[in-house]
Motif scaffolding. Sequence first.
Motif, PDB file in Angstrom:
ATOM      1  N   PRO A  17      -0.862 -18.479  26.324  1.00 54.75           N
ATOM      2  CA  PRO A  17      -0.219 -18.850  25.120  1.00 54.75           C
ATOM      3  C   PRO A  17       0.155 -17.479  24.437  1.00 54.75           C
ATOM      4  CG  PRO A  17      -2.073 -20.202  25.372  1.00 54.75           C
ATOM      5  CD  PRO A  17      -2.202 -19.139  26.734  1.00 54.75           C
ATOM      6  N   ALA A  18       1.379 -17.754  23.792  1.00 54.85           N
ATOM      7  CA  ALA A  18       1.606 -16.467  22.808  1.00 54.85           C
ATOM      8  C   ALA A  18       0.466 -16.237  21.599  1.00 54.85           C
ATOM      9  CB  ALA A  18       2.969 -16.937  22.021  1.00 54.85           C
ATOM     10  N   PRO A  19       0.235 -14.774  21.466  1.00 53.50           N
ATOM     11  CA  PRO A  19      -0.786 -14.549  20.483  1.00 53.50           C
ATOM     12  C   PRO A  19      -0.426 -15.093  19.130  1.00 53.50           C
ATOM     13  CG  PRO A  19       0.727 -12.585  21.043  1.00 53.50           C
ATOM     14  CD  PRO A  19       0.934 -13.745  22.000  1.00 53.50           C
ATOM     15  N   ARG A  20      -1.722 -15.388  18.421  1.00 52.42           N
ATOM     16  CA  ARG A  20      -1.436 -15.626  17.194  1.00 52.42           C
ATOM     17  C   ARG A  20      -0.854 -14.601  16.263  1.00 52.42           C
ATOM     18  NH1 ARG A  20      -7.178 -16.645  16.255  1.00 52.42           N
ATOM     19  NH2 ARG A  20      -7.330 -15.741  18.108  1.00 52.42           N
ATOM     20  N   ARG A  21       0.183 -14.734  15.310  1.00 46.56           N
ATOM     21  CA  ARG A  21       0.691 -13.762  14.520  1.00 46.56           C
ATOM     22  C   ARG A  21      -0.030 -13.990  13.067  1.00 46.56           C
ATOM     23  NH1 ARG A  21       5.902 -15.189  13.929  1.00 46.56           N
ATOM     24  NH2 ARG A  21       6.587 -13.221  13.995  1.00 46.56           N
ATOM     25  N   VAL A  22      -0.002 -12.476  12.268  1.00 41.68           N
ATOM     26  CA  VAL A  22      -0.583 -12.584  11.263  1.00 41.68           C
ATOM     27  C   VAL A  22       0.262 -11.749  10.160  1.00 41.68           C
ATOM     28  CG1 VAL A  22      -2.095 -10.646  11.519  1.00 41.68           C
ATOM     29  CG2 VAL A  22      -2.542 -12.019   9.644  1.00 41.68           C
ATOM     30  N   LEU A  23       0.660 -12.157   9.163  1.00 43.27           N
ATOM     31  CA  LEU A  23       1.562 -11.329   8.003  1.00 43.27           C
ATOM     32  C   LEU A  23       0.567 -10.956   7.031  1.00 43.27           C
ATOM     33  CD1 LEU A  23       4.177 -10.170   6.832  1.00 43.27           C
ATOM     34  CD2 LEU A  23       4.194 -12.524   5.665  1.00 43.27           C
ATOM     35  N   LEU A  24       0.512  -9.443   6.538  1.00 47.52           N
ATOM     36  CA  LEU A  24      -0.407  -9.155   5.580  1.00 47.52           C
ATOM     37  C   LEU A  24       0.492  -8.238   4.372  1.00 47.52           C
ATOM     38  CD1 LEU A  24      -2.156  -7.989   8.458  1.00 47.52           C
ATOM     39  CD2 LEU A  24      -3.970  -8.436   6.812  1.00 47.52           C
ATOM     40  N   VAL A  25       0.295  -8.772   3.262  1.00 49.82           N
ATOM     41  CA  VAL A  25       1.311  -8.201   2.112  1.00 49.82           C
ATOM     42  C   VAL A  25       0.386  -7.949   1.013  1.00 49.82           C
ATOM     43  CG1 VAL A  25       3.171  -9.098   0.614  1.00 49.82           C
ATOM     44  CG2 VAL A  25       2.749 -10.065   2.981  1.00 49.82           C
ATOM     45  N   THR A  26       0.711  -6.601   0.626  1.00 45.53           N
ATOM     46  CA  THR A  26       0.144  -5.951  -0.425  1.00 45.53           C
ATOM     47  C   THR A  26       1.063  -5.330  -1.544  1.00 45.53           C
ATOM     48  OG1 THR A  26      -0.015  -3.759   0.381  1.00 45.53           O
ATOM     49  CG2 THR A  26      -1.802  -5.375   1.040  1.00 45.53           C
ATOM     50  N   ARG A  27       0.648  -5.149  -2.521  1.00 45.17           N
ATOM     51  CA  ARG A  27       1.200  -4.284  -3.703  1.00 45.17           C
ATOM     52  C   ARG A  27       1.083  -2.826  -3.305  1.00 45.17           C
ATOM     53  NH1 ARG A  27      -0.867  -7.064  -8.876  1.00 45.17           N
ATOM     54  NH2 ARG A  27       0.611  -8.744  -9.130  1.00 45.17           N
ATOM     55  N   ASP A  28       2.177  -2.132  -2.975  1.00 45.27           N
ATOM     56  CA  ASP A  28       1.860  -0.602  -2.743  1.00 45.27           C
ATOM     57  C   ASP A  28       1.979   0.333  -3.819  1.00 45.27           C
ATOM     58  OD1 ASP A  28       4.367  -0.566  -3.461  1.00 45.27           O
ATOM     59  OD2 ASP A  28       5.390  -0.001  -1.375  1.00 45.27           O
ATOM     60  N   GLU A  29       2.092  -0.361  -5.089  1.00 47.27           N
ATOM     61  CA  GLU A  29       1.989   0.337  -6.258  1.00 47.27           C
ATOM     62  C   GLU A  29       0.690   0.018  -7.000  1.00 47.27           C
ATOM     63  OE1 GLU A  29       3.893  -2.291  -6.148  1.00 47.27           O
ATOM     64  OE2 GLU A  29       6.024  -1.324  -5.900  1.00 47.27           O
ATOM     65  N   GLU A  30      -0.219  -0.599  -6.348  1.00 52.02           N
ATOM     66  CA  GLU A  30      -1.671  -0.840  -6.801  1.00 52.02           C
ATOM     67  C   GLU A  30      -2.779  -0.265  -5.858  1.00 52.02           C
ATOM     68  OE1 GLU A  30      -4.382  -4.629  -8.657  1.00 52.02           O
ATOM     69  OE2 GLU A  30      -2.543  -4.874  -7.595  1.00 52.02           O
ATOM     70  N   LEU A  31      -3.478   0.518  -6.201  1.00 49.01           N
ATOM     71  CA  LEU A  31      -4.506   1.233  -5.176  1.00 49.01           C
ATOM     72  C   LEU A  31      -5.466  -0.126  -4.780  1.00 49.01           C
ATOM     73  CD1 LEU A  31      -5.812   3.660  -4.005  1.00 49.01           C
ATOM     74  CD2 LEU A  31      -7.198   3.828  -5.999  1.00 49.01           C
ATOM     75  N   ASP A  32      -5.958  -0.816  -5.586  1.00 46.20           N
ATOM     76  CA  ASP A  32      -6.751  -1.833  -4.988  1.00 46.20           C
ATOM     77  C   ASP A  32      -6.413  -2.796  -4.110  1.00 46.20           C
ATOM     78  OD1 ASP A  32      -9.563  -1.390  -5.809  1.00 46.20           O
ATOM     79  OD2 ASP A  32      -9.185  -2.382  -7.901  1.00 46.20           O
ATOM     80  N   SER A  33      -5.104  -3.158  -4.308  1.00 48.08           N
ATOM     81  CA  SER A  33      -4.460  -4.036  -3.317  1.00 48.08           C
ATOM     82  C   SER A  33      -4.088  -3.257  -2.104  1.00 48.08           C
ATOM     83  CB  SER A  33      -2.755  -4.239  -3.908  1.00 48.08           C
ATOM     84  OG  SER A  33      -2.419  -5.240  -3.464  1.00 48.08           O
ATOM     85  N   LEU A  34      -3.657  -2.295  -1.989  1.00 46.49           N
ATOM     86  CA  LEU A  34      -3.536  -1.422  -0.935  1.00 46.49           C
ATOM     87  C   LEU A  34      -4.789  -1.201   0.137  1.00 46.49           C
ATOM     88  CD1 LEU A  34      -1.198   1.611  -1.639  1.00 46.49           C
ATOM     89  CD2 LEU A  34      -0.679  -0.161  -0.137  1.00 46.49           C
ATOM     90  N   LEU A  35      -5.977  -0.954  -0.432  1.00 52.82           N
ATOM     91  CA  LEU A  35      -7.267  -0.581  -0.055  1.00 52.82           C
ATOM     92  C   LEU A  35      -7.754  -2.036   0.445  1.00 52.82           C
ATOM     93  CD1 LEU A  35      -8.899   2.058  -2.341  1.00 52.82           C
ATOM     94  CD2 LEU A  35      -7.486   2.287  -0.193  1.00 52.82           C
ATOM     95  N   ALA A  36      -7.500  -3.123  -0.176  1.00 54.69           N
ATOM     96  CA  ALA A  36      -8.126  -4.211   0.139  1.00 54.69           C
ATOM     97  C   ALA A  36      -7.239  -4.711   1.568  1.00 54.69           C
ATOM     98  CB  ALA A  36      -7.904  -5.368  -0.936  1.00 54.69           C
ATOM     99  N   GLY A  37      -5.941  -4.971   1.421  1.00 52.93           N
ATOM    100  CA  GLY A  37      -5.337  -5.192   2.635  1.00 52.93           C
ATOM    101  C   GLY A  37      -5.761  -4.358   3.850  1.00 52.93           C
ATOM    102  N   ARG A  38      -5.818  -3.016   3.600  1.00 51.10           N
ATOM    103  CA  ARG A  38      -5.877  -2.232   4.914  1.00 51.10           C
ATOM    104  C   ARG A  38      -7.335  -2.544   5.326  1.00 51.10           C
ATOM    105  NH1 ARG A  38      -3.693   3.403   2.297  1.00 51.10           N
ATOM    106  NH2 ARG A  38      -1.387   2.966   2.671  1.00 51.10           N
ATOM    107  N   ARG A  39      -8.423  -2.656   4.419  1.00 48.55           N
ATOM    108  CA  ARG A  39      -9.789  -2.792   5.074  1.00 48.55           C
ATOM    109  C   ARG A  39     -10.055  -4.109   5.734  1.00 48.55           C
ATOM    110  NH1 ARG A  39     -12.495  -0.167  -0.403  1.00 48.55           N
ATOM    111  NH2 ARG A  39     -11.812   1.909   0.019  1.00 48.55           N
ATOM    112  N   ILE A  40      -9.233  -4.960   5.452  1.00 46.01           N
ATOM    113  CA  ILE A  40      -9.206  -6.568   6.249  1.00 46.01           C
ATOM    114  C   ILE A  40      -8.428  -6.276   7.216  1.00 46.01           C
ATOM    115  CG2 ILE A  40      -8.458  -9.039   5.753  1.00 46.01           C
ATOM    116  CD1 ILE A  40      -8.987  -8.549   2.790  1.00 46.01           C
ATOM    117  N   ALA A  41      -7.229  -5.721   7.395  1.00 42.94           N
ATOM    118  CA  ALA A  41      -6.401  -5.712   8.667  1.00 42.94           C
ATOM    119  C   ALA A  41      -7.158  -4.855   9.649  1.00 42.94           C
ATOM    120  CB  ALA A  41      -5.107  -4.703   8.095  1.00 42.94           C
TER     121      ALA A  41
END
Length: 308
Positions: A17-41
């Motif tokens: 089966p095709a692999p499951r696909r994930v989309l990760l969206v953050t605000r690149d103008e907000e430090l906390d948003s960037l760091l949170a998204g990267r750490r979960i990714a």
Amino acid sequence: MAVLRPGGPAAPQPSGPAPRRVLLVTRDEELDSLLAGRRIAAHLTDLEPTAGDGPPPDVALVCDDDAATRRLLDLGVPVVRLRSGHRTTADPVVDGALHRVHRPGWLPGPWPATPGGARATGMLAPVRTARGRQRGGSLLLLSLWGVPAGEADAFTSGPLRELAAEAVRRTQRCEVVCDMRVESVRATLEGLDGVRVRRAADTDVDALHADAELLLAAPTLGAVALAQARRAPLAFLPPLGDGQRDLADRVARVVPVPVAADPDDPSLWSPGQPGAPDPWSALDGAADDLRGAQRVARTLRQLSLAPL
């Protein structure tokens, strides 16, 4: 808006089966948003990242962007909507999303009501907690997201240059990373030898911190997570805006973090030396609280297999 790719090498994909696909969206103008998204990714290497083109993904993480959350829900995509930074008020609830709030269990309340079943994640710590053996220099982590323009201007045109200059004098170099007003900050610090200014969206902040001797940071959850997970010294920059002031006050009730109000204050430059007290020892009973990124990643995997 930034679309992130899960970190680390991709696992080989077996036939089937095709692999499951994930989309990760953050605000690149907000430090906390960037760091949170990267750490979960970093914990999602078993899912295939998508840039948002082509067919809808199997699941999405959206940090702080209600409009993107609604668009994805309208497409039938299961969404975990994460509030990445510290706020003094509750976020509006987007019906249909699973709501998560980046908040360590040790941070004292009270908290605004969180309707819609929003859950605290615990601390979103970096995936790698080791620090470099040959550390040197200072990392100055500045977040101006949500800060009133007058406060931002007053700090960047005044105290910032003095702090960066003293950091170079004490530690030989200073990496300045900011989420907004990068060109203004660069112009303010122009001519200071040993200072380099970077844009947070283009910088691996967690890796940069691993090789730094000292961390001076705006009061943000992403910065606190760095220092707590690595049991590293931290000094807060003077808080800017209501959110930073509120977070600095709550942290100070539990952990003695100095505030860099005076560049000549020796306490800013001496923590972490042999014999110095460990400010994070008060949180020794909260090790499990650092696994917030793993918890959010687990929720995303479950949703990709069995959407609600």
